[in-house]
Design a protein around this motif. Structure first.
Motif, PDB file in Angstrom:
ATOM      1  N   THR A  36       0.832  -1.215   0.000  1.00  0.00           N
ATOM      2  CA  THR A  36       0.000   0.000   0.000  1.00  0.00           C
ATOM      3  C   THR A  36       0.858   1.253   0.000  1.00  0.00           C
ATOM      4  O   THR A  36       0.588   2.200  -0.766  1.00  0.00           O
ATOM      5  N   ALA A  37       1.899   1.275   0.826  1.00  0.00           N
ATOM      6  CA  ALA A  37       2.777   2.447   0.879  1.00  0.00           C
ATOM      7  C   ALA A  37       3.521   2.640  -0.439  1.00  0.00           C
ATOM      8  O   ALA A  37       3.715   3.767  -0.900  1.00  0.00           O
ATOM      9  N   ARG A  38       3.914   1.524  -1.040  1.00  0.00           N
ATOM     10  CA  ARG A  38       4.614   1.609  -2.317  1.00  0.00           C
ATOM     11  C   ARG A  38       3.707   2.163  -3.411  1.00  0.00           C
ATOM     12  O   ARG A  38       4.096   3.025  -4.190  1.00  0.00           O
ATOM     13  N   LEU A  39       2.481   1.661  -3.448  1.00  0.00           N
ATOM     14  CA  LEU A  39       1.516   2.148  -4.438  1.00  0.00           C
ATOM     15  C   LEU A  39       1.221   3.633  -4.215  1.00  0.00           C
ATOM     16  O   LEU A  39       1.124   4.406  -5.172  1.00  0.00           O
ATOM     17  N   ALA A  40       1.075   4.031  -2.949  1.00  0.00           N
ATOM     18  CA  ALA A  40       0.797   5.439  -2.643  1.00  0.00           C
ATOM     19  C   ALA A  40       1.944   6.329  -3.114  1.00  0.00           C
ATOM     20  O   ALA A  40       1.715   7.422  -3.664  1.00  0.00           O
ATOM     21  N   THR A  41       3.176   5.872  -2.946  1.00  0.00           N
ATOM     22  CA  THR A  41       4.334   6.650  -3.407  1.00  0.00           C
ATOM     23  C   THR A  41       4.349   6.759  -4.924  1.00  0.00           C
ATOM     24  O   THR A  41       4.608   7.837  -5.481  1.00  0.00           O
ATOM     25  N   ILE A  42       4.044   5.649  -5.604  1.00  0.00           N
ATOM     26  CA  ILE A  42       4.026   5.650  -7.078  1.00  0.00           C
ATOM     27  C   ILE A  42       2.984   6.640  -7.597  1.00  0.00           C
ATOM     28  O   ILE A  42       3.264   7.461  -8.477  1.00  0.00           O
ATOM     29  N   TYR A  43       1.771   6.579  -7.027  1.00  0.00           N
ATOM     30  CA  TYR A  43       0.716   7.486  -7.494  1.00  0.00           C
ATOM     31  C   TYR A  43       1.026   8.933  -7.116  1.00  0.00           C
ATOM     32  O   TYR A  43       0.660   9.868  -7.843  1.00  0.00           O
ATOM     33  N   GLY A  44       1.727   9.132  -5.997  1.00  0.00           N
ATOM     34  CA  GLY A  44       2.154  10.481  -5.637  1.00  0.00           C
ATOM     35  C   GLY A  44       3.135  11.054  -6.650  1.00  0.00           C
ATOM     36  O   GLY A  44       3.053  12.226  -7.034  1.00  0.00           O
ATOM     37  N   VAL A  45       4.060  10.212  -7.116  1.00  0.00           N
ATOM     38  CA  VAL A  45       5.010  10.642  -8.153  1.00  0.00           C
ATOM     39  C   VAL A  45       4.280  10.955  -9.450  1.00  0.00           C
ATOM     40  O   VAL A  45       4.584  11.937 -10.141  1.00  0.00           O
ATOM     41  N   LEU A  46       3.288  10.144  -9.793  1.00  0.00           N
ATOM     42  CA  LEU A  46       2.513  10.398 -11.013  1.00  0.00           C
ATOM     43  C   LEU A  46       1.776  11.734 -10.912  1.00  0.00           C
ATOM     44  O   LEU A  46       1.643  12.454 -11.908  1.00  0.00           O
ATOM     45  N   MET A  47       1.299  12.082  -9.729  1.00  0.00           N
ATOM     46  CA  MET A  47       0.668  13.387  -9.537  1.00  0.00           C
ATOM     47  C   MET A  47       1.683  14.516  -9.710  1.00  0.00           C
ATOM     48  O   MET A  47       1.366  15.569 -10.278  1.00  0.00           O
ATOM     49  N   LEU A  48       2.914  14.287  -9.254  1.00  0.00           N
ATOM     50  CA  LEU A  48       3.979  15.279  -9.458  1.00  0.00           C
ATOM     51  C   LEU A  48       4.258  15.474 -10.947  1.00  0.00           C
ATOM     52  O   LEU A  48       4.389  16.606 -11.424  1.00  0.00           O
ATOM     53  N   ILE A  49       4.311  14.375 -11.694  1.00  0.00           N
ATOM     54  CA  ILE A  49       4.531  14.462 -13.138  1.00  0.00           C
ATOM     55  C   ILE A  49       3.360  15.151 -13.821  1.00  0.00           C
ATOM     56  O   ILE A  49       3.530  15.968 -14.732  1.00  0.00           O
ATOM     57  N   GLY A  50       2.128  14.856 -13.368  1.00  0.00           N
ATOM     58  CA  GLY A  50       0.946  15.530 -13.911  1.00  0.00           C
ATOM     59  C   GLY A  50       0.979  17.025 -13.652  1.00  0.00           C
ATOM     60  O   GLY A  50       0.563  17.826 -14.489  1.00  0.00           O
ATOM     61  N   THR A  51       1.493  17.417 -12.477  1.00  0.00           N
ATOM     62  CA  THR A  51       1.657  18.841 -12.156  1.00  0.00           C
ATOM     63  C   THR A  51       2.599  19.510 -13.154  1.00  0.00           C
ATOM     64  O   THR A  51       2.309  20.589 -13.683  1.00  0.00           O
ATOM     65  N   ALA A  52       3.731  18.860 -13.425  1.00  0.00           N
ATOM     66  CA  ALA A  52       4.698  19.414 -14.379  1.00  0.00           C
ATOM     67  C   ALA A  52       4.095  19.518 -15.775  1.00  0.00           C
ATOM     68  O   ALA A  52       4.298  20.509 -16.489  1.00  0.00           O
ATOM     69  N   LYS A  53       3.315  18.506 -16.164  1.00  0.00           N
ATOM     70  CA  LYS A  53       2.682  18.529 -17.485  1.00  0.00           C
ATOM     71  C   LYS A  53       1.669  19.670 -17.594  1.00  0.00           C
ATOM     72  O   LYS A  53       1.428  20.196 -18.689  1.00  0.00           O
ATOM     73  N   GLY A  54       1.057  20.041 -16.474  1.00  0.00           N
ATOM     74  CA  GLY A  54       0.106  21.149 -16.477  1.00  0.00           C
ATOM     75  C   GLY A  54       0.738  22.461 -16.902  1.00  0.00           C
ATOM     76  O   GLY A  54       0.054  23.354 -17.415  1.00  0.00           O
ATOM     77  N   PHE A  55       2.033  22.596 -16.696  1.00  0.00           N
ATOM     78  CA  PHE A  55       2.766  23.784 -17.153  1.00  0.00           C
ATOM     79  C   PHE A  55       3.455  23.530 -18.491  1.00  0.00           C
ATOM     80  O   PHE A  55       3.520  24.413 -19.347  1.00  0.00           O
ATOM     81  N   TYR A  56       3.964  22.315 -18.669  1.00  0.00           N
ATOM     82  CA  TYR A  56       4.723  21.994 -19.885  1.00  0.00           C
ATOM     83  C   TYR A  56       3.831  22.037 -21.125  1.00  0.00           C
ATOM     84  O   TYR A  56       4.208  22.607 -22.158  1.00  0.00           O
ATOM     85  N   SER A  57       2.653  21.435 -21.041  1.00  0.00           N
ATOM     86  CA  SER A  57       1.805  21.273 -22.225  1.00  0.00           C
ATOM     87  C   SER A  57       1.372  22.608 -22.848  1.00  0.00           C
ATOM     88  O   SER A  57       1.566  22.817 -24.052  1.00  0.00           O
ATOM     89  N   PRO A  58       0.792  23.558 -22.083  1.00  0.00           N
ATOM     90  CA  PRO A  58       0.403  24.821 -22.725  1.00  0.00           C
ATOM     91  C   PRO A  58       1.596  25.642 -23.198  1.00  0.00           C
ATOM     92  O   PRO A  58       1.512  26.329 -24.215  1.00  0.00           O
ATOM     93  N   ALA A  59       2.725  25.569 -22.481  1.00  0.00           N
ATOM     94  CA  ALA A  59       3.914  26.307 -22.916  1.00  0.00           C
ATOM     95  C   ALA A  59       4.436  25.748 -24.234  1.00  0.00           C
ATOM     96  O   ALA A  59       4.823  26.501 -25.141  1.00  0.00           O
ATOM     97  N   SER A  60       4.444  24.433 -24.374  1.00  0.00           N
ATOM     98  CA  SER A  60       4.908  23.800 -25.604  1.00  0.00           C
ATOM     99  C   SER A  60       3.991  24.129 -26.774  1.00  0.00           C
ATOM    100  O   SER A  60       4.444  24.510 -27.860  1.00  0.00           O
TER     101      SER A  60
END
Length: 416
Positions: free
Chosen positions: A113-137
């Protein structure tokens, strides 16, 4: 002033900065897809639950949707190149965290459970970055080529993206089998660094100045929405892609098809993931000579219709090669609508509003990939894998029929 002929198939590629831009698009697509494929396969091996695959998309979509409009607002007022570089650094950080999470010493200490929570947390971090990357690109691209090359550049950009979407899943299956999960993550981090270097070769572009008074954040974002909703061809183009990808996309649950229906394993999954992009790339090559922007709206409706039909046939296929062909056809049809939509989004928005319009497009289309992934996983659990995919294809056909009835005046629009 150098003159560029729109009749020159390679006109956009003769511009150095556009070459760096599409090379970065190719490489970052390859890298993100390698990471997505191996992570999805590893998650399915851990949980054997298709909903967990859907949650991968949802984890990225939530921060993307929340931040994308602000990212578009920022892209219209700040240096787009710098936004891309900072966003990419955050994505690299996410990959580094994933590498450490899957180290045997860490796995031994963390519960599943902790491992899965960390993985999904990282995916949310990547989604955050994409929220800025995509419109700028998206908003930087029109500043790299002259207006007469917008259709040509949209085709080449999509071609490089689709080429990356072919290479990425294929390499993912190969790397996973030969190098293992954690060593593949090291390759991913190195490739992201190369992406950063390619972006560094693009010169900074001036921020467009509007004669209209400077708006606050809320009014600025509302202005972007108003433009999309009052410009019919932009609204319907975005809506078609939104619903076809949201309901007709099958990518997220391909591990289920590979493992439980077609029985082809990780390497077969790589081929399945690459098949839509093979079809798309072949179609893109054809469109560099014969662009679909003549009779654009007719071509877009036919493409979405074909996408829905191919999805339904894929749902019921139990033959690996027929499944590959149907997935290739979904990519071919999708590529036609992508080129038309990207050309529309380059022609119609004014320069000072490109970031916000790109952000609205990102919310309704780009995030539909992630939300569609969640929808696919959820329906696969509730209805079964095959019925859920077939239903998505049927919904796509219903949507394209509705849009056809509402948009007949757009058949007269010429994008050339």
């Amino acid at each position: 002033m150098v003159q560029h002929s729109p009749n020159d198939t390679f006109a956009s590629l003769r511009i150095a900065e556009f070459r760096y831009f599409v090379m970065n698009s190719f490489l970052i697509t390859v890298t993100l897809l390698i990471q997505e494929v191996i992570l999805g396969y590893e998650l399915y091996k851990i949980t054997h639950d298709p909903l967990m695959l859907g949650l991968v998309g949802l984890a990225e979509a939530i921060p993307f949707i929340i931040l994308s409009l602000f990212g578009g607002h920022l892209a219209d007022r700040r240096d787009k190149k710098r936004i891309l570089q900072w966003s990419l650094l955050v994505i690299i950080l996410g990959s580094v965290i994933l590498y450490f999470v899957f180290q045997p010493s860490v796995v031994a200490k963390l519960s599943t459970t902790a491992r899965l929570a960390t993985i999904y947390g990282v995916l949310m971090l990547i989604g955050t970055a994409k929220g800025f990357y995509s419109p700028a690109s998206s908003s930087l691209k029109p500043f790299l080529v002259p207006r007469e090359l917008y259709a040509n550049s949209a085709t080449w950009y999509s071609s490089f993206w689709q080429a990356g979407a072919i290479v990425g899943p294929g390499l993912a299956g190969f790397f996973y089998n030969w190098f293992g999960f954690d060593n593949t993550l090291i390759v991913i981090i190195v490739l992201f660094v190369f992406c950063f270097l390619l972006l560094s070769l693009i010169k900074r572009k001036p921020v467009p100045v509007s004669n209209e008074p400077m708006l606050g954040l809320r009014e600025s974002l509302k202005e972007g929405f108003r433009f999309v909703f009052k410009t019919q061809i932009v609204l319907y183009a975005i809506s078609l892609d939104l619903f076809s990808v949201l309901f007709g996309g099958v990518v997220a649950i391909l591990p289920v098809f590979a493992e439980d229906i077609l029985h082809v394993g990780a390497e077969g999954l790589g081929f399945l993931r690459a098949a839509p992009s093979v079809g798309a790339l072949l179609t893109m090559a054809f469109m560099t000579r014969f662009p679909p922007t003549q009779n654009a709206w007719r071509n877009m409706l036919l493409a979405v219709l074909g996408f829905g039909v191919a999805t339904i046939v894929f749902a019921f296929s139990t033959n690996f090669y027929l499944s590959l062909i149907m997935l290739a056809l979904t990519g071919a049809f999708d590529s036609v609508s992508v080129v038309i939509r990207q050309t529309i989004l380059q022609i119609f928005p004014p320069d000072h509003m490109r970031g916000r319009v790109a952000a609205v497009n990102g919310i309704f289309v780009s995030s539909s990939n992630e939300i569609g992934a969640f929808e696919s996983g959820l329906l696969a659990r509730l209805l079964g894998t095959v019925p859920s995919v077939a239903l998505g294809g049927v919904v796509t056909l219903v949507v394209v029929t509705y849009v056809y009835a509402r948009s007949k005046e757009l058949f007269a629009v010429r994008l050339n």
